[in-house]
Design an enzyme around this catalytic site. Structure first.
Site, PDB file in Angstrom:
ATOM      1  N   LEU A  76       0.809  -1.234   0.000  1.00 54.86           N
ATOM      2  CA  LEU A  76       0.000   0.000   0.000  1.00 54.86           C
ATOM      3  C   LEU A  76       0.840   1.281   0.000  1.00 54.86           C
ATOM      4  O   LEU A  76       0.330   2.341   0.360  1.00 54.86           O
ATOM      5  CB  LEU A  76      -0.996   0.022   1.175  1.00 54.86           C
ATOM      6  CG  LEU A  76      -2.038  -1.107   1.196  1.00 54.86           C
ATOM      7  CD1 LEU A  76      -2.999  -0.933   2.374  1.00 54.86           C
ATOM      8  CD2 LEU A  76      -2.827  -1.171  -0.114  1.00 54.86           C
TER       9      LEU A  76
ATOM     10  N   ALA B 136       3.785  -5.678  -8.590  1.00 54.35           N
ATOM     11  CA  ALA B 136       4.335  -4.754  -7.585  1.00 54.35           C
ATOM     12  C   ALA B 136       5.655  -4.169  -8.070  1.00 54.35           C
ATOM     13  O   ALA B 136       6.575  -4.913  -8.427  1.00 54.35           O
ATOM     14  CB  ALA B 136       4.558  -5.501  -6.271  1.00 54.35           C
TER      15      ALA B 136
ATOM     16  N   TYR C 178      14.283   3.178 -14.289  1.00 55.20           N
ATOM     17  CA  TYR C 178      13.076   2.350 -14.204  1.00 55.20           C
ATOM     18  C   TYR C 178      13.120   1.236 -15.257  1.00 55.20           C
ATOM     19  O   TYR C 178      12.983   0.049 -14.950  1.00 55.20           O
ATOM     20  CB  TYR C 178      11.837   3.231 -14.378  1.00 55.20           C
ATOM     21  CG  TYR C 178      10.582   2.459 -14.681  1.00 55.20           C
ATOM     22  CD1 TYR C 178      10.026   1.618 -13.722  1.00 55.20           C
ATOM     23  CD2 TYR C 178       9.961   2.548 -15.927  1.00 55.20           C
ATOM     24  CE1 TYR C 178       8.869   0.890 -14.008  1.00 55.20           C
ATOM     25  CE2 TYR C 178       8.822   1.841 -16.222  1.00 55.20           C
ATOM     26  CZ  TYR C 178       8.282   1.002 -15.260  1.00 55.20           C
ATOM     27  OH  TYR C 178       7.153   0.282 -15.540  1.00 55.20           O
TER      28      TYR C 178
ATOM     29  N   LYS D  53      13.535  -3.013 -14.889  1.00 54.28           N
ATOM     30  CA  LYS D  53      12.569  -3.976 -15.454  1.00 54.28           C
ATOM     31  C   LYS D  53      13.270  -4.938 -16.417  1.00 54.28           C
ATOM     32  O   LYS D  53      12.957  -6.132 -16.470  1.00 54.28           O
ATOM     33  CB  LYS D  53      11.450  -3.221 -16.176  1.00 54.28           C
ATOM     34  CG  LYS D  53      10.472  -2.522 -15.232  1.00 54.28           C
ATOM     35  CD  LYS D  53       9.504  -3.532 -14.610  1.00 54.28           C
ATOM     36  CE  LYS D  53       8.469  -2.860 -13.750  1.00 54.28           C
ATOM     37  NZ  LYS D  53       7.397  -3.762 -13.339  1.00 54.28           N
TER      38      LYS D  53
ATOM     39  N   ASN E 191       1.501   2.478 -23.449  1.00 60.62           N
ATOM     40  CA  ASN E 191       0.890   3.469 -22.542  1.00 60.62           C
ATOM     41  C   ASN E 191      -0.496   3.022 -22.080  1.00 60.62           C
ATOM     42  O   ASN E 191      -1.455   3.102 -22.845  1.00 60.62           O
ATOM     43  CB  ASN E 191       0.843   4.830 -23.229  1.00 60.62           C
ATOM     44  CG  ASN E 191       2.229   5.438 -23.335  1.00 60.62           C
ATOM     45  OD1 ASN E 191       3.110   4.866 -23.980  1.00 60.62           O
ATOM     46  ND2 ASN E 191       2.441   6.551 -22.679  1.00 60.62           N
TER      47      ASN E 191
ATOM     48  N   LEU F 230       0.124  11.451 -18.919  1.00 58.48           N
ATOM     49  CA  LEU F 230      -0.587  12.485 -19.666  1.00 58.48           C
ATOM     50  C   LEU F 230      -2.105  12.475 -19.443  1.00 58.48           C
ATOM     51  O   LEU F 230      -2.678  13.502 -19.059  1.00 58.48           O
ATOM     52  CB  LEU F 230      -0.261  12.344 -21.163  1.00 58.48           C
ATOM     53  CG  LEU F 230      -0.910  13.377 -22.077  1.00 58.48           C
ATOM     54  CD1 LEU F 230      -0.453  14.794 -21.720  1.00 58.48           C
ATOM     55  CD2 LEU F 230      -0.585  13.085 -23.544  1.00 58.48           C
TER      56      LEU F 230
ATOM     57  N   ARG G 245       2.377   8.257 -28.851  1.00 63.09           N
ATOM     58  CA  ARG G 245       2.375   7.093 -27.960  1.00 63.09           C
ATOM     59  C   ARG G 245       1.252   6.136 -28.360  1.00 63.09           C
ATOM     60  O   ARG G 245       0.250   6.536 -28.951  1.00 63.09           O
ATOM     61  CB  ARG G 245       2.153   7.519 -26.496  1.00 63.09           C
ATOM     62  CG  ARG G 245       3.295   8.342 -25.909  1.00 63.09           C
ATOM     63  CD  ARG G 245       4.536   7.491 -25.702  1.00 63.09           C
ATOM     64  NE  ARG G 245       5.639   8.245 -25.103  1.00 63.09           N
ATOM     65  CZ  ARG G 245       6.565   8.896 -25.803  1.00 63.09           C
ATOM     66  NH1 ARG G 245       6.520   8.919 -27.124  1.00 63.09           N
ATOM     67  NH2 ARG G 245       7.550   9.525 -25.180  1.00 63.09           N
TER      68      ARG G 245
ATOM     69  N   GLY H 189      14.589  12.375 -21.790  1.00 63.93           N
ATOM     70  CA  GLY H 189      14.417  10.922 -21.953  1.00 63.93           C
ATOM     71  C   GLY H 189      13.172  10.499 -22.700  1.00 63.93           C
ATOM     72  O   GLY H 189      12.915   9.302 -22.817  1.00 63.93           O
ATOM     73  N   ASP H 190      12.365  11.444 -23.203  1.00 64.26           N
ATOM     74  CA  ASP H 190      11.143  11.087 -23.935  1.00 64.26           C
ATOM     75  C   ASP H 190      11.463  10.764 -25.399  1.00 64.26           C
ATOM     76  O   ASP H 190      11.839  11.658 -26.156  1.00 64.26           O
ATOM     77  CB  ASP H 190      10.157  12.265 -23.939  1.00 64.26           C
ATOM     78  CG  ASP H 190       9.186  12.218 -22.772  1.00 64.26           C
ATOM     79  OD1 ASP H 190       9.151  11.200 -22.066  1.00 64.26           O
ATOM     80  OD2 ASP H 190       8.463  13.220 -22.588  1.00 64.26           O
TER      81      ASP H 190
HETATM   82  N1  UDP Z   1       3.303  14.615 -21.206  1.00 62.42           N
HETATM   83  C1  UDP Z   1       3.058  15.977 -21.320  1.00 62.42           C
HETATM   84  N2  UDP Z   1       2.621  16.634 -20.212  1.00 62.42           N
HETATM   85  C2  UDP Z   1       2.426  16.039 -19.009  1.00 62.42           C
HETATM   86  C3  UDP Z   1       2.654  14.643 -18.914  1.00 62.42           C
HETATM   87  C4  UDP Z   1       3.105  13.964 -20.040  1.00 62.42           C
HETATM   88  O1  UDP Z   1       3.235  16.556 -22.386  1.00 62.42           O
HETATM   89  O2  UDP Z   1       2.046  16.737 -18.047  1.00 62.42           O
HETATM   90  C5  UDP Z   1       3.771  13.877 -22.400  1.00 62.42           C
HETATM   91  C6  UDP Z   1       5.125  13.198 -22.222  1.00 62.42           C
HETATM   92  O3  UDP Z   1       6.178  14.113 -22.407  1.00 62.42           O
HETATM   93  C7  UDP Z   1       5.051  12.117 -23.298  1.00 62.42           C
HETATM   94  C8  UDP Z   1       3.546  11.749 -23.332  1.00 62.42           C
HETATM   95  O4  UDP Z   1       2.870  12.837 -22.676  1.00 62.42           O
HETATM   96  O5  UDP Z   1       5.401  12.685 -24.554  1.00 62.42           O
HETATM   97  C9  UDP Z   1       3.229  10.483 -22.567  1.00 62.42           C
HETATM   98  O6  UDP Z   1       3.821  10.581 -21.277  1.00 62.42           O
HETATM   99  P1  UDP Z   1       3.415   9.655 -20.078  1.00 62.42           P
HETATM  100  O7  UDP Z   1       4.195  10.102 -18.874  1.00 62.42           O
HETATM  101  O8  UDP Z   1       1.938   9.611 -19.958  1.00 62.42           O
HETATM  102  O9  UDP Z   1       3.874   8.201 -20.526  1.00 62.42           O
HETATM  103  P2  UDP Z   1       5.308   7.654 -21.048  1.00 62.42           P
HETATM  104  O10 UDP Z   1       5.188   7.580 -22.540  1.00 62.42           O
HETATM  105  O11 UDP Z   1       6.365   8.596 -20.590  1.00 62.42           O
HETATM  106  O12 UDP Z   1       5.386   6.317 -20.420  1.00 62.42           O
END
Ligand code: UDP
Length: 318
Positions: free
Chosen positions: A33, A71, A138, A142, A167, A185, A216, A278-279
């Site tokens: 939790l 988990a 992360y 994994k 996603n 997002l 995504r 990192g995106d």
């Molecule tokens: N994103 C955004 N604003 C936010 C949160 C996320 O523009 O407040 C963008 C993020 O940069 C990525 C996409 O949304 O391009 C998906 O991000 P998320 O964190 O949902 O999932 P990820 O693909 O990183 O696992």
């Protein structure tokens, strides 16, 4: 089957636990939790609150047919700032779980892996054979667990399936996404629509994508849960199978925000902000292997449906 669901009080874990109970399995949820919620454990499942590494050996001594291991620590940003939390919380704990399974002869494992194991792809859609070069801690943890599972399958006959989620979004009735620290997002956009967050920052509008924002592959959490049920019945002794779970279709961040506006009727004020470190520009799965080998076919691939289900859940919690 008699199944142990680790992290079954969390988002994906609770939806899967609910579907497993509905499918007639005998489910025990273990969750500490720290990020999960006790009321997300489905009725019909036995709930054990506790540290997984501590309680797994005692629980598994009871004789289980399999473990679904959800988990985990899963915040990308936090994993870069506090790697020990991720190497210990994800890798060490998973090794302890694998050892407890081996000791007590638990034959099957379905593991929540992630698209983050691939990092920046050379090619999209991403196949399971793509190079694994995670760009954050992360994803690295994994991937390390995936490697450990492969070795245990080979050496000890474990029947394992890793599912690499793209996603995940949407909700299943009372089970949905409610993180205290929200970074994803769709839930963030819906917080703006609910009035609990003022505005949205869209990270980056200069990516090499059709509208300049990241693309995504969104998968409905219920479709994801169905894949776990299929994976469970397709495990093979001594084999570690790995499947991507996505729909094969990408939506840009701008398209996501537009869809959320249409679903909620809220203007959702948004501004562009610098890229988030990192995106990758585009992450889209090839889900052909899961279709072919597991017979999995996502049914809720329409973004409007995914967002509508998430919105209904968000409003019901308000
Ligand atoms: N994103 C955004 N604003 C936010 C949160 C996320 O523009 O407040 C963008 C993020 O940069 C990525 C996409 O949304 O391009 C998906 O991000 P998320 O964190 O949902 O999932 P990820 O693909 O990183 O696992």
């Amino acid at each position: 089957m008699k199944l142990l669901v680790t992290g079954g009080a969390g988002y994906v874990g609770s939806v899967c636990a609910a579907r497993l109970v509905e499918a007639g399995h005998e489910v025990t949820v273990v969750d500490d939790l720290t990020t999960g919620h006790a009321d997300a454990v489905p009725p019909g499942a036995t709930f054990v609150e506790g540290d997984l590494a501590e309680v797994a050996p005692t629980l598994l001594a009871d004789g289980f047919d399999g473990v679904l291991h959800f988990a985990a620590k899963s915040l990308v940003g936090e994993s870069m700032q506090d790697p020990a939390k991720y190497w210990n919380g994800n890798v060490l704990t998973s090794l302890q779980l694998l050892d407890a399974m081996r000791e007590h002869g638990t034959p099957r494992l379905v593991f929540s892996s992630t698209a983050a194991t691939y990092g920046e792809p050379d090619q999209v859609p991403i196949l399971e054979t793509a190079p694994t070069r995670p760009t954050n801690t992360y994803g690295a943890t994994k991937l390390a667990i995936d490697h450990a599972i492969t070795s245990y399958a080979k050496a000890h006959g474990l029947a394992a399936v890793s599912l690499r989620y793209f996603n995940v979004a949407g909700a299943y009735g009372p089970y949905g996404e409610r993180h205290t620290t929200e970074t994803h997002l769709i839930p963030i956009v819906l917080q703006v629509a609910m009035g609990t967050r003022e505005a949205l920052s869209i990270y980056g509008d200069d990516y090499p994508t059709p509208d300049g924002t990241c693309v995504r592959d969104y998968i409905h959490v219920l479709d994801l849960a169905e894949a776990h049920l299929l994976a469970l019945s397709h495990t093979v002794e001594g084999e570690h199978q790995i499947y991507n779970l996505g729909t094969g279709t990408g939506f840009s961040n701008r398209e996501v925000v537009e869809t959320c506006r249409a679903v909620t009727g809220h203007p959702i004020p948004a501004t562009y902000a610098p890229r988030r470190a990192g995106d990758p520009a585009t992450l889209v799965a090839s889900a052909d292997a899961a279709a072919e080998k597991l017979g999995w076919k996502p049914e809720r691939t329409d973004l409007h449906t995914i967002v509508s289900d998430a919105w209904e859940f968000t409003r019901s919690r308000a």
